[in-house]
Design a protein around this motif. Sequence first.
Motif, PDB file in Angstrom:
ATOM      1  N   VAL A  20     -10.562  21.818   9.405  1.00 19.66           N
ATOM      2  CA  VAL A  20      -9.665  22.232  10.492  1.00 19.66           C
ATOM      3  C   VAL A  20      -8.743  23.338  10.000  1.00 19.66           C
ATOM      4  CG1 VAL A  20      -7.700  21.489  11.901  1.00 19.66           C
ATOM      5  CG2 VAL A  20      -9.757  20.080  11.796  1.00 19.66           C
ATOM      6  N   ARG A  21      -8.197  23.169   8.808  1.00 16.92           N
ATOM      7  CA  ARG A  21      -7.304  24.197   8.264  1.00 16.92           C
ATOM      8  C   ARG A  21      -8.017  25.530   8.046  1.00 16.92           C
ATOM      9  NH1 ARG A  21      -1.991  23.864   8.884  1.00 16.92           N
ATOM     10  NH2 ARG A  21      -1.014  22.296   7.607  1.00 16.92           N
TER      11      ARG A  21
ATOM     12  N   ASP B 106       4.835  15.312  16.292  1.00 22.28           N
ATOM     13  CA  ASP B 106       3.970  14.680  15.289  1.00 22.28           C
ATOM     14  C   ASP B 106       3.880  13.171  15.516  1.00 22.28           C
ATOM     15  OD1 ASP B 106       3.334  17.027  13.995  1.00 22.28           O
ATOM     16  OD2 ASP B 106       4.762  16.735  12.361  1.00 22.28           O
TER      17      ASP B 106
ATOM     18  N   TRP C  43       1.065  12.500  17.814  1.00 23.50           N
ATOM     19  CA  TRP C  43      -0.244  12.778  17.222  1.00 23.50           C
ATOM     20  C   TRP C  43      -0.607  11.775  16.134  1.00 23.50           C
ATOM     21  CZ3 TRP C  43      -3.498  15.178  20.019  1.00 23.50           C
ATOM     22  CH2 TRP C  43      -3.020  16.040  20.991  1.00 23.50           C
TER      23      TRP C  43
ATOM     24  N   ALA D 121      -1.293  25.530  17.005  1.00 24.10           N
ATOM     25  CA  ALA D 121      -0.969  24.159  17.398  1.00 24.10           C
ATOM     26  C   ALA D 121      -2.136  23.209  17.164  1.00 24.10           C
ATOM     27  CB  ALA D 121      -0.532  24.121  18.862  1.00 24.10           C
ATOM     28  N   PHE D 122      -3.362  23.660  17.449  1.00 23.53           N
ATOM     29  CA  PHE D 122      -4.511  22.780  17.265  1.00 23.53           C
ATOM     30  C   PHE D 122      -4.609  22.320  15.819  1.00 23.53           C
ATOM     31  CE2 PHE D 122      -8.864  21.984  15.955  1.00 23.53           C
ATOM     32  CZ  PHE D 122      -9.185  20.947  16.813  1.00 23.53           C
ATOM     33  N   ALA D 123      -4.524  23.235  14.881  1.00 20.91           N
ATOM     34  CA  ALA D 123      -4.638  22.883  13.464  1.00 20.91           C
ATOM     35  C   ALA D 123      -3.493  21.969  13.039  1.00 20.91           C
ATOM     36  CB  ALA D 123      -4.666  24.138  12.599  1.00 20.91           C
ATOM     37  N   LYS D 124      -2.289  22.275  13.507  1.00 19.18           N
ATOM     38  CA  LYS D 124      -1.134  21.473  13.116  1.00 19.18           C
ATOM     39  C   LYS D 124      -1.268  20.043  13.608  1.00 19.18           C
ATOM     40  CE  LYS D 124       3.820  20.941  13.292  1.00 19.18           C
ATOM     41  NZ  LYS D 124       3.633  19.834  12.424  1.00 19.18           N
ATOM     42  N   TYR D 125      -1.588  19.872  14.873  1.00 19.14           N
ATOM     43  CA  TYR D 125      -1.611  18.524  15.431  1.00 19.14           C
ATOM     44  C   TYR D 125      -2.883  17.767  15.066  1.00 19.14           C
ATOM     45  CZ  TYR D 125       2.658  20.016  17.553  1.00 19.14           C
ATOM     46  OH  TYR D 125       3.940  20.486  17.729  1.00 19.14           O
ATOM     47  N   ALA D 126      -3.975  18.478  14.858  1.00 14.42           N
ATOM     48  CA  ALA D 126      -5.170  17.810  14.324  1.00 14.42           C
ATOM     49  C   ALA D 126      -4.867  17.300  12.920  1.00 14.42           C
ATOM     50  CB  ALA D 126      -6.364  18.762  14.305  1.00 14.42           C
TER      51      ALA D 126
ATOM     52  N   ALA E  94      -9.329  26.776  12.000  1.00 15.34           N
ATOM     53  CA  ALA E  94      -8.442  26.850  13.163  1.00 15.34           C
ATOM     54  C   ALA E  94      -7.034  27.178  12.690  1.00 15.34           C
ATOM     55  CB  ALA E  94      -8.456  25.519  13.908  1.00 15.34           C
ATOM     56  N   ASP E  95      -6.212  27.541  13.636  1.00 12.15           N
ATOM     57  CA  ASP E  95      -4.813  27.774  13.304  1.00 12.15           C
ATOM     58  C   ASP E  95      -3.960  27.392  14.510  1.00 12.15           C
ATOM     59  OD1 ASP E  95      -5.430  29.855  15.007  1.00 12.15           O
ATOM     60  OD2 ASP E  95      -4.859  31.445  13.658  1.00 12.15           O
TER      61      ASP E  95
END
Length: 121
Positions: free
Chosen positions: A20-21, A99, A102, A27-32, A24-25
């Motif tokens: 994922v890191r 967070d 999530w 919000a998607f990457a952060k919350y995934a 992606a970048d």
Amino acid sequence: MARGVAAVAALGTVAAGLAVRAGADGAFAKYAGSALYTVLLCTLVAFCAPRARPLVVAATALGLSWAVEFAQLTGVPAELSVHSTAARLILGSTFNAPDLFWYAVGAAAAWSVHAGARRRA
């Protein structure tokens, strides 16, 4: 057997987080990443307590995730993160209220997989 499955699940979760890191970048990457953090904790709890019920595993991991997030309000994790990459990865540095949601998503997903696997076994 259960510990072996938990160990493989932990490795798979870390691989998913790295993917994922890398792919992606935003919000998607952060919350995934937040959800996967709790999934990883679920795998570690299941490894340490292989006979624990899936709900207990998920609730324990969610509680730990929330405890770490709320600890960020104290500034201690931020200070430790300055000095240690491991601390930064494990404790984070800045409180972020979304967070908390999530983490619950990750716990629910892990609970669902764990409960389904136990039913099949």
